[in-house]
Design a protein around this motif. Structure first.
Motif, PDB file in Angstrom:
ATOM      1  N   GLU A 100     133.625 -75.891  25.500  1.00  0.00           N
ATOM      2  CA  GLU A 100     134.914 -75.907  26.200  1.00  0.00           C
ATOM      3  C   GLU A 100     134.932 -77.136  27.097  1.00  0.00           C
ATOM      4  O   GLU A 100     133.974 -77.391  27.841  1.00  0.00           O
ATOM      5  N   LEU A 101     136.022 -77.873  27.040  1.00  0.00           N
ATOM      6  CA  LEU A 101     136.206 -79.033  27.904  1.00  0.00           C
ATOM      7  C   LEU A 101     137.013 -78.621  29.127  1.00  0.00           C
ATOM      8  O   LEU A 101     137.740 -77.627  29.093  1.00  0.00           O
TER       9      LEU A 101
ATOM     10  N   GLU B 188     141.337 -73.646  19.971  1.00  0.00           N
ATOM     11  CA  GLU B 188     142.226 -72.493  19.851  1.00  0.00           C
ATOM     12  C   GLU B 188     142.986 -72.168  21.119  1.00  0.00           C
ATOM     13  O   GLU B 188     144.024 -71.518  21.052  1.00  0.00           O
ATOM     14  N   GLN B 189     142.439 -72.533  22.270  1.00  0.00           N
ATOM     15  CA  GLN B 189     143.054 -72.074  23.503  1.00  0.00           C
ATOM     16  C   GLN B 189     143.209 -73.208  24.516  1.00  0.00           C
ATOM     17  O   GLN B 189     142.262 -73.972  24.733  1.00  0.00           O
ATOM     18  N   LEU B 190     144.362 -73.258  25.128  1.00  0.00           N
ATOM     19  CA  LEU B 190     144.523 -74.004  26.378  1.00  0.00           C
ATOM     20  C   LEU B 190     144.383 -72.969  27.488  1.00  0.00           C
ATOM     21  O   LEU B 190     145.186 -72.030  27.571  1.00  0.00           O
ATOM     22  N   VAL B 191     143.345 -73.128  28.279  1.00  0.00           N
ATOM     23  CA  VAL B 191     143.033 -72.167  29.336  1.00  0.00           C
ATOM     24  C   VAL B 191     143.515 -72.773  30.643  1.00  0.00           C
ATOM     25  O   VAL B 191     143.163 -73.918  30.955  1.00  0.00           O
ATOM     26  N   VAL B 192     144.300 -72.036  31.403  1.00  0.00           N
ATOM     27  CA  VAL B 192     144.954 -72.649  32.553  1.00  0.00           C
ATOM     28  C   VAL B 192     144.768 -71.825  33.819  1.00  0.00           C
ATOM     29  O   VAL B 192     144.624 -70.604  33.783  1.00  0.00           O
ATOM     30  N   ARG B 193     144.787 -72.547  34.936  1.00  0.00           N
ATOM     31  CA  ARG B 193     144.825 -71.861  36.235  1.00  0.00           C
ATOM     32  C   ARG B 193     146.301 -71.603  36.529  1.00  0.00           C
ATOM     33  O   ARG B 193     147.074 -72.551  36.742  1.00  0.00           O
TER      34      ARG B 193
ATOM     35  N   VAL C  86     127.140 -80.431  17.512  1.00  0.00           N
ATOM     36  CA  VAL C  86     128.163 -79.545  18.074  1.00  0.00           C
ATOM     37  C   VAL C  86     129.375 -79.682  17.158  1.00  0.00           C
ATOM     38  O   VAL C  86     129.861 -80.790  16.923  1.00  0.00           O
ATOM     39  N   GLN C  87     129.830 -78.566  16.628  1.00  0.00           N
ATOM     40  CA  GLN C  87     130.810 -78.641  15.545  1.00  0.00           C
ATOM     41  C   GLN C  87     132.251 -78.766  16.014  1.00  0.00           C
ATOM     42  O   GLN C  87     133.091 -79.234  15.259  1.00  0.00           O
ATOM     43  N   GLY C  88     132.548 -78.320  17.219  1.00  0.00           N
ATOM     44  CA  GLY C  88     133.942 -78.405  17.612  1.00  0.00           C
ATOM     45  C   GLY C  88     134.203 -77.974  19.038  1.00  0.00           C
ATOM     46  O   GLY C  88     133.285 -77.703  19.813  1.00  0.00           O
ATOM     47  N   VAL C  89     135.490 -77.948  19.364  1.00  0.00           N
ATOM     48  CA  VAL C  89     135.955 -77.574  20.702  1.00  0.00           C
ATOM     49  C   VAL C  89     136.617 -76.202  20.590  1.00  0.00           C
ATOM     50  O   VAL C  89     137.518 -76.014  19.772  1.00  0.00           O
ATOM     51  N   SER C  90     136.170 -75.283  21.385  1.00  0.00           N
ATOM     52  CA  SER C  90     136.788 -73.958  21.374  1.00  0.00           C
ATOM     53  C   SER C  90     138.081 -73.951  22.169  1.00  0.00           C
ATOM     54  O   SER C  90     139.047 -73.283  21.806  1.00  0.00           O
ATOM     55  N   SER C  91     138.098 -74.756  23.280  1.00  0.00           N
ATOM     56  CA  SER C  91     139.146 -74.552  24.269  1.00  0.00           C
ATOM     57  C   SER C  91     139.102 -75.684  25.291  1.00  0.00           C
ATOM     58  O   SER C  91     138.127 -76.431  25.365  1.00  0.00           O
ATOM     59  N   MET C  92     140.169 -75.785  26.046  1.00  0.00           N
ATOM     60  CA  MET C  92     140.207 -76.771  27.123  1.00  0.00           C
ATOM     61  C   MET C  92     140.836 -76.126  28.351  1.00  0.00           C
ATOM     62  O   MET C  92     141.848 -75.426  28.246  1.00  0.00           O
ATOM     63  N   PHE C  93     140.230 -76.375  29.510  1.00  0.00           N
ATOM     64  CA  PHE C  93     140.718 -75.803  30.764  1.00  0.00           C
ATOM     65  C   PHE C  93     141.586 -76.823  31.484  1.00  0.00           C
ATOM     66  O   PHE C  93     141.253 -78.003  31.553  1.00  0.00           O
ATOM     67  N   TRP C  94     142.682 -76.325  32.065  1.00  0.00           N
ATOM     68  CA  TRP C  94     143.604 -77.224  32.785  1.00  0.00           C
ATOM     69  C   TRP C  94     144.164 -76.509  34.000  1.00  0.00           C
ATOM     70  O   TRP C  94     144.595 -75.357  33.909  1.00  0.00           O
ATOM     71  N   ASP C  95     144.168 -77.205  35.119  1.00  0.00           N
ATOM     72  CA  ASP C  95     144.759 -76.676  36.353  1.00  0.00           C
ATOM     73  C   ASP C  95     145.905 -77.602  36.759  1.00  0.00           C
ATOM     74  O   ASP C  95     145.655 -78.699  37.275  1.00  0.00           O
ATOM     75  N   PRO C  96     147.142 -77.182  36.527  1.00  0.00           N
ATOM     76  CA  PRO C  96     148.261 -78.091  36.858  1.00  0.00           C
ATOM     77  C   PRO C  96     148.430 -78.296  38.353  1.00  0.00           C
ATOM     78  O   PRO C  96     149.143 -79.215  38.765  1.00  0.00           O
ATOM     79  N   GLN C  97     147.786 -77.434  39.146  1.00  0.00           N
ATOM     80  CA  GLN C  97     147.842 -77.634  40.602  1.00  0.00           C
ATOM     81  C   GLN C  97     146.926 -78.766  41.061  1.00  0.00           C
ATOM     82  O   GLN C  97     147.057 -79.253  42.188  1.00  0.00           O
ATOM     83  N   ALA C  98     145.982 -79.165  40.217  1.00  0.00           N
ATOM     84  CA  ALA C  98     145.088 -80.263  40.565  1.00  0.00           C
ATOM     85  C   ALA C  98     145.764 -81.572  40.164  1.00  0.00           C
ATOM     86  O   ALA C  98     145.937 -81.841  38.980  1.00  0.00           O
ATOM     87  N   PRO C  99     146.173 -82.362  41.117  1.00  0.00           N
ATOM     88  CA  PRO C  99     146.928 -83.571  40.758  1.00  0.00           C
ATOM     89  C   PRO C  99     146.110 -84.526  39.889  1.00  0.00           C
ATOM     90  O   PRO C  99     144.906 -84.678  40.074  1.00  0.00           O
ATOM     91  N   ALA C 100     146.801 -85.141  38.940  1.00  0.00           N
ATOM     92  CA  ALA C 100     146.136 -86.075  38.032  1.00  0.00           C
ATOM     93  C   ALA C 100     146.881 -87.409  38.015  1.00  0.00           C
ATOM     94  O   ALA C 100     148.112 -87.433  38.104  1.00  0.00           O
ATOM     95  N   GLU C 101     146.124 -88.455  37.918  1.00  0.00           N
ATOM     96  CA  GLU C 101     146.714 -89.795  37.870  1.00  0.00           C
ATOM     97  C   GLU C 101     147.715 -89.917  36.712  1.00  0.00           C
ATOM     98  O   GLU C 101     148.750 -90.559  36.831  1.00  0.00           O
ATOM     99  N   GLU C 102     147.361 -89.296  35.613  1.00  0.00           N
ATOM    100  CA  GLU C 102     148.185 -89.409  34.407  1.00  0.00           C
ATOM    101  C   GLU C 102     149.487 -88.626  34.524  1.00  0.00           C
ATOM    102  O   GLU C 102     150.402 -88.814  33.724  1.00  0.00           O
ATOM    103  N   GLU C 103     149.548 -87.708  35.459  1.00  0.00           N
ATOM    104  CA  GLU C 103     150.720 -86.834  35.590  1.00  0.00           C
ATOM    105  C   GLU C 103     151.509 -87.263  36.826  1.00  0.00           C
ATOM    106  O   GLU C 103     151.295 -86.773  37.926  1.00  0.00           O
ATOM    107  N   GLU C 104     152.394 -88.220  36.655  1.00  0.00           N
ATOM    108  CA  GLU C 104     153.236 -88.738  37.745  1.00  0.00           C
ATOM    109  C   GLU C 104     152.415 -89.294  38.902  1.00  0.00           C
ATOM    110  O   GLU C 104     152.828 -89.213  40.067  1.00  0.00           O
ATOM    111  N   GLY C 105     151.254 -89.838  38.626  1.00  0.00           N
ATOM    112  CA  GLY C 105     150.472 -90.489  39.678  1.00  0.00           C
ATOM    113  C   GLY C 105     150.092 -89.580  40.818  1.00  0.00           C
ATOM    114  O   GLY C 105     150.403 -89.841  41.978  1.00  0.00           O
TER     115      GLY C 105
END
Lengths: 324, 317
Positions: A43-44, A130-135, A79-98
């Motif tokens: 999981e990333l 398979e999953q986008l895991v989010v806060r 390692v054969q693949g990625v099961s899922s990725m975690f994302w917290d939209p409350q954590a500001p990101a440079e890529e998301e509107e600076g």
């Protein structure tokens, strides 16, 4: 791990400071460690900026050329693949509107958050995860308590993103964390009720629920149909004093800055004094024919390789799950 | 190993280790808890057994009740047993130096006592550095090598009486480490009593090709330390007091796990030679002082085992 359950390992614990998990050879060492422990999916965790190059879709694709190029990179370490990725939209990101600061609790932010989700949804689908895991919501201490209407508003934005993920052929799983503004079992159930079961699932984290005062086994038995993703880890403590409401709870509670001065809340499976009934929880997953991923993680609980190896030992020797 | 179902190669872990404990950096013998964590990690990645050091026997008695009781703990964690022990003698030319015949009786008595202590468990090998530190033996003469061989022939008879092979491991700072001296030494030793333990990195550091050396002496090889190095000893690296492995001026960290970038050991060739000679039994993985210069024992152990499984076992199935 070879089992009827599908096991993955979270890489978040390796990225304990923003400049330490950048070079590809360091990532390969982590991937080989995970592989040697018997896990063949990871999981990333999303991040931001040029140092988070295994944590941000745009940077991953720049580094590896394509989704397939990234999968080839993982497969160099078996390692054969990625099961899922975690994302917290409350954590500001440079890529998301600076580094814009937005909240799922504020309807005025919803359009922006939906847009922010798009590259992550595309990436999750592109690598076959398979999953986008989010806060689902920010920390409780940062805003007044959510009432029923507030929780419904939070649900609305996740329903919109759930439509995106479904259209891309992946799942969306709301992850409970022990500092979140959705904190009690009733609040959690209200959030799940406010979201569409067809497109929005629940990521049950055994340690986070336990810290937050919710029994993960009992909760799973009552709400198994909503659980589409699992984070499996242990804890030795519960937040018995509502420390999650302390200002700056990320530091004052989770990093031992105040309150009980507990510096480490999360532990490997089988830890002495662990509060999570791991065998009971895994048995409950089997009873309900759970079909999602079980992601083992340590969440900054100590030496990453050591914890991955201890978790692997526990799965093999206490739960009888053979390595692949 | 015997039996049709036994794997031809199994992997053992030589028990170097450091980790961070609540009281600061510790080795695995610090407490039962740290030992348990060590054994779990070694087993989790697929090692089948451990090797240990002879001097640990005091902790086995004091902390666990003796080698057999300690081995029970090893087995409780899913590992088979203790395969080898390394007799790390503090050579002293006054009393204990294989090239000096007047010290031989002390050495023989040491092994009579030592083997008795270990007799409650089954060991495959007791490993020795067969000569003193280089600076205590030089100049290395034919006579000194011959006296040394005679000493180990006698020691090997003692260990064989306990069902344990006496096997020689040539550190780069050992008195016998160059290719001509190695050949002379083995020409004087009795292969019934003196075996060879190939340490891939130590031979590379001493400018000896471990693969060619192994192929010449495969019939008497009773085990391996598989580890890598990025450096060859130069100048007088091999003659620094008190311990050249730590004091050599050119290199702060000699050892790396298998598969390290810029490693000098050709493990593919090594494993091919192991397969060609139909070696069966244990291969020990070692990376002493892995924590130097930012390294991490847990990670190096996992990556070593990854390499053994995904690269070496593909060569020798």
């Amino acid at each position: 791990m070879r089992d009827t359950l599908r096991w993955s390992y979270a890489l978040n614990q390796w990225n304990y400071r923003l400049d330490v998990f950048v070079r590809h050879e360091d990532q390969q060492r982590a991937l080989k460690t995970v592989s040697a422990c018997g896990f063949d999916h990871v999981e990333l965790a999303s991040g931001t900026g040029r140092w988070d190059n295994i944590a941000r879709p745009e940077v991953i694709l720049l580094n590896h050329g394509s989704h397939q190029g990234f999968l080839d990179f993982l497969r160099r370490a078996r390692v054969q693949g990625v099961s899922s990725m975690f994302w917290d939209p409350q954590a500001p990101a440079e890529e998301e509107e600076g580094y814009a600061f937005r909240s799922t609790a504020d309807p005025a932010d919803h359009d922006a958050i939906v847009e922010w989700a798009r590259p992550l949804v595309d990436f999750v689908a592109g690598v076959g995860a398979e999953q986008l895991v989010v806060r689902p919501v920010g920390s409780a201490w940062m805003s007044p308590p959510l009432d029923a209407d507030g929780i419904k508003l939070v649900g609305e934005v996740w329903n919109r993103i759930g439509e995106l993920t479904s259209a891309a052929g992946v799942g969306l799983a709301l992850h409970y964390d022990c500092l979140g503004a959705v904190h009690t079992a009733d609040e959690l159930r209200a959030l799940l009720a406010a979201t569409d079961p067809a497109t929005v699932g629940f990521a049950l984290d055994t340690a986070e629920l336990t810290v937050g005062g919710i029994d993960p086994v009992a909760f799973y038995r009552e709400d198994a149909e909503r659980v589409t993703h699992v984070h499996l880890k242990d804890t030795r403590y519960a937040d018995t004093g509502e420390e999650y409401r302390m200002p700056g709870a990320e530091s004052t509670m989770l990093k031992g800055g105040a309150g009980r001065r507990i510096e480490r809340w999360f532990f490997e499976l089988g830890t002495e004094g662990g509060l999570v009934d791991v065998p009971g929880f895994v048995a409950a997953l089997r009873e309900r024919d759970y079909g999602g991923w079980v992601v083992v993680e340590s969440d900054h609980g100590g030496n990453p390789a050591e914890l991955a190896m201890l978790n692997s030992w526990y799965l093999q020797h206490e739960l009888g799950i053979p390595k692949r | 190993m015997t039996g049709a179902d036994e794997r031809r190669i199994k992997w053992s872990y030589m028990d170097h280790w450091r980790s961070d404990g609540p009281a600061g950096p510790v080795d695995q013998w610090h407490s039962h808890r740290t030992m348990s964590a060590f054994l779990k990690q070694v087993k989790a990645t697929g090692f089948d057994a451990i090797d240990t050091f002879d001097f640990r026997i005091w902790q086995m008695y004091g902390d666990y009740g003796g080698p057999a009781k300690y081995q029970e703990m090893v087995q409780d964690h899913g590992l088979e047993r203790i395969v080898n022990t390394f007799h790390a003698a503090d050579y002293d030319v006054r009393t204990y130096a294989p090239h000096l015949p007047e010290t031989h009786e002390n050495i023989l008595e040491d092994f009579r006592v030592t083997m008795g202590r270990w007799s409650e468990i089954r060991l495959d090998n007791i490993i020795v550095m067969p000569a003193t530190l280089y600076y205590d033996m030089e100049p290395i003469t034919a006579d000194k090598i011959k006296y040394t061989a005679e000493c180990w022939n006698k020691v090997g008879e003692i260990t064989a009486g306990y069902g344990v092979r006496l096997t020689c491991h040539h550190e780069f700072f050992c008195g016998i480490q160059s290719e001509p001296d190695l050949e002379t030494f083995y020409s004087h030793t009795d292969d019934r009593y003196v075996s060879l333990f190939v340490d891939t990195a130590q031979h590379c550091i001493a400018s000896v090709d471990p693969v060619a050396f192994y192929r010449r002496h495969a019939h008497r090889v009773s085990g391996f330390h598989f580890k890598d190095t990025r450096n060859v000893a130069t100048g007088d690296d091999h003659r620094h007091r008190p311990d050249s492995e730590i004091m050599a001026p050119t290199t702060g960290k000699w050892f790396y796990e298998m598969g390290t970038p810029h490693g000098l050991v050709d493990f593919a060739a090594m494993m091919t030679a192991v397969r060609d000679n139909d070696y069966r039994g244990w291969i020990s993985v070692e990376h002493d002082k892995a924590n130097k210069e930012g390294g991490d024992y847990s990670e190096s152990t996992a990556i070593s085992r990854w390499y053994a499984k995904n690269v070496l076992e593909e060569i020798y199935r």
